[in-house]
Design a protein around this motif. Structure first.
Motif, PDB file in Angstrom:
ATOM      1  N   GLY A  89      68.334  61.165  24.946  1.00  0.00           N
ATOM      2  CA  GLY A  89      68.364  62.557  25.098  1.00  0.00           C
ATOM      3  C   GLY A  89      69.230  62.582  26.997  1.00  0.00           C
ATOM      4  O   GLY A  89      68.829  62.261  27.327  1.00  0.00           O
ATOM      5  N   PRO A  90      69.357  64.216  27.503  1.00  0.00           N
ATOM      6  CA  PRO A  90      69.617  64.795  28.148  1.00  0.00           C
ATOM      7  C   PRO A  90      68.399  63.789  29.755  1.00  0.00           C
ATOM      8  O   PRO A  90      67.384  64.658  29.286  1.00  0.00           O
ATOM      9  CB  PRO A  90      70.750  65.803  28.615  1.00  0.00           C
ATOM     10  N   VAL A  91      68.524  63.429  30.950  1.00  0.00           N
ATOM     11  CA  VAL A  91      67.931  63.199  31.497  1.00  0.00           C
ATOM     12  C   VAL A  91      68.292  63.952  33.527  1.00  0.00           C
ATOM     13  O   VAL A  91      69.289  63.143  33.080  1.00  0.00           O
ATOM     14  CB  VAL A  91      67.613  61.324  31.567  1.00  0.00           C
ATOM     15  N   ASN A 115      63.433  59.560  29.655  1.00  0.00           N
ATOM     16  CA  ASN A 115      62.281  58.911  30.793  1.00  0.00           C
ATOM     17  C   ASN A 115      62.011  58.038  31.739  1.00  0.00           C
ATOM     18  O   ASN A 115      62.229  58.396  32.750  1.00  0.00           O
ATOM     19  CB  ASN A 115      61.124  59.900  30.449  1.00  0.00           C
ATOM     20  N   ASN A 116      61.681  57.526  31.215  1.00  0.00           N
ATOM     21  CA  ASN A 116      61.625  55.737  32.229  1.00  0.00           C
ATOM     22  C   ASN A 116      62.874  55.714  32.755  1.00  0.00           C
ATOM     23  O   ASN A 116      62.558  55.259  33.522  1.00  0.00           O
ATOM     24  CB  ASN A 116      60.443  55.022  31.143  1.00  0.00           C
ATOM     25  N   ILE A 117      64.288  55.488  32.620  1.00  0.00           N
ATOM     26  CA  ILE A 117      65.043  55.195  33.022  1.00  0.00           C
ATOM     27  C   ILE A 117      65.099  56.425  34.136  1.00  0.00           C
ATOM     28  O   ILE A 117      66.106  55.852  35.351  1.00  0.00           O
ATOM     29  CB  ILE A 117      66.381  55.016  32.445  1.00  0.00           C
ATOM     30  N   GLY A 118      64.999  57.742  33.992  1.00  0.00           N
ATOM     31  CA  GLY A 118      65.319  58.145  35.034  1.00  0.00           C
ATOM     32  C   GLY A 118      64.251  58.320  35.833  1.00  0.00           C
ATOM     33  O   GLY A 118      64.870  58.856  37.307  1.00  0.00           O
ATOM     34  N   GLU A 119      63.137  58.358  35.767  1.00  0.00           N
ATOM     35  CA  GLU A 119      61.508  58.409  36.897  1.00  0.00           C
ATOM     36  C   GLU A 119      62.075  56.526  37.461  1.00  0.00           C
ATOM     37  O   GLU A 119      61.673  56.311  39.190  1.00  0.00           O
ATOM     38  CB  GLU A 119      60.939  57.207  36.233  1.00  0.00           C
ATOM     39  N   CYS A 155      65.450  47.156  35.639  1.00  0.00           N
ATOM     40  CA  CYS A 155      65.453  48.174  34.987  1.00  0.00           C
ATOM     41  C   CYS A 155      65.343  47.670  33.387  1.00  0.00           C
ATOM     42  O   CYS A 155      66.261  47.301  32.620  1.00  0.00           O
ATOM     43  CB  CYS A 155      65.789  49.029  34.661  1.00  0.00           C
ATOM     44  N   ASN A 156      64.197  47.418  33.411  1.00  0.00           N
ATOM     45  CA  ASN A 156      64.017  46.950  31.954  1.00  0.00           C
ATOM     46  C   ASN A 156      63.771  47.174  30.029  1.00  0.00           C
ATOM     47  O   ASN A 156      63.266  47.461  29.503  1.00  0.00           O
ATOM     48  CB  ASN A 156      62.818  45.839  31.917  1.00  0.00           C
ATOM     49  N   GLU A 164      78.171  57.051  25.113  1.00  0.00           N
ATOM     50  CA  GLU A 164      77.590  58.401  25.456  1.00  0.00           C
ATOM     51  C   GLU A 164      77.172  57.701  26.756  1.00  0.00           C
ATOM     52  O   GLU A 164      76.745  59.224  27.524  1.00  0.00           O
ATOM     53  CB  GLU A 164      76.680  59.187  24.871  1.00  0.00           C
ATOM     54  N   ASN A 165      76.334  56.933  26.786  1.00  0.00           N
ATOM     55  CA  ASN A 165      75.252  56.477  27.736  1.00  0.00           C
ATOM     56  C   ASN A 165      75.731  55.682  28.386  1.00  0.00           C
ATOM     57  O   ASN A 165      74.741  55.285  30.371  1.00  0.00           O
ATOM     58  CB  ASN A 165      73.666  56.472  27.550  1.00  0.00           C
ATOM     59  N   ALA A 166      77.187  55.737  28.524  1.00  0.00           N
ATOM     60  CA  ALA A 166      78.074  54.813  30.252  1.00  0.00           C
ATOM     61  C   ALA A 166      77.366  54.865  31.606  1.00  0.00           C
ATOM     62  O   ALA A 166      77.474  54.029  32.467  1.00  0.00           O
ATOM     63  CB  ALA A 166      79.111  54.694  29.228  1.00  0.00           C
ATOM     64  N   MET A 167      77.546  55.992  31.853  1.00  0.00           N
ATOM     65  CA  MET A 167      77.345  56.642  33.689  1.00  0.00           C
ATOM     66  C   MET A 167      75.961  56.940  33.311  1.00  0.00           C
ATOM     67  O   MET A 167      75.352  55.385  34.619  1.00  0.00           O
ATOM     68  CB  MET A 167      77.870  58.164  33.878  1.00  0.00           C
ATOM     69  N   LEU A 168      75.147  56.371  32.555  1.00  0.00           N
ATOM     70  CA  LEU A 168      73.866  55.505  32.966  1.00  0.00           C
ATOM     71  C   LEU A 168      73.434  54.391  33.652  1.00  0.00           C
ATOM     72  O   LEU A 168      72.425  54.209  34.152  1.00  0.00           O
ATOM     73  CB  LEU A 168      73.066  56.516  31.846  1.00  0.00           C
TER      74      LEU A 168
END
Length: 205
Positions: A89-91, A115-119, A155-156, A164-168
């Motif tokens: 989802g949006p993080v 959430n883990n990627i955001g953290e 980042c495992n 959609e999440n290419a930017m991330l």
């Protein structure tokens, strides 16, 4: 039976009050700088919507319980946290001064994240923020997973890469490259049980 919640959107595609997360998500997902919060009753949501998002943040500011702890967090320091509406989802993520809660940086929301990627990104952003200011401070995070990823400098995540999440994933690659330049990484786990809520928490629960 799940309790009915109402969602106030102050900043999104169509500000208003929504009776389901799906309706709220349609207004805020992928919307830069979205401002929204859940409430337990329609009356509370209506009252909140008549005011501002900033007022809600101020009301929800956690009591600094850590001031009274036997082993309080190190001051000065930086606290980081992330918020993700769904998985994926949006993080989004941010960093604040531990002592005052003042926001030092904020990024997102980015679609298709976890959430883990955001953290993870929050910790790396915090390290960069400190480095630019030549500050040898501790960074606090309440995510064991993100702390482990940063210490491994990788980042495992198992999140599939999509359009959609290419930017991330570009941000993840940039963060992993940045970590190569840090000889010392000072990260500690925020002790929620002893100190209360992480000061960087988005307070949308």
């Amino acid at each position: 039976m799940r309790k009915q919640k109402y969602y106030v959107v102050w900043k999104g595609r169509q500000p208003g009050i929504y009776a389901s997360w799906e309706e709220c998500e349609a207004q805020v997902k992928g919307f830069s700088g979205a401002q929204f919060k859940a409430f337990d009753s329609l009356e509370a949501a209506q009252q909140a919507f008549s005011g501002t998002y900033e007022e809600q943040l101020e009301k929800a500011r956690p009591v600094r319980r850590w001031l009274f702890a036997l082993n309080p967090p190190i001051i000065p320091s930086l606290c980081v946290d992330a918020a993700c509406a769904g998985s994926p989802g949006p993080v989004e993520y941010r960093g604040v001064l531990t002592e005052t809660g003042e926001e030092m940086f904020r990024a997102g929301p980015f679609p298709g994240g976890t959430n883990n990627i955001g953290e993870f990104l929050a910790i790396v952003r915090g390290l960069e923020w400190l480095a630019r200011r030549n500050l040898d401070w501790v960074i606090y995070s309440d995510s064991d997973t993100a702390i482990a990823w940063v210490r491994a400098r990788k980042c495992n995540t198992n999140l599939p890469r999509t359009e959609e999440n290419a930017m991330l994933f570009r941000l993840i690659a940039r963060a992993e490259e940045s970590l190569k330049h840090f000889k010392t990484i000072r990260i500690m786990k925020w002790d929620t049980e002893a100190w209360g809520e992480n000061p960087a928490d988005f307070r949308r629960k």
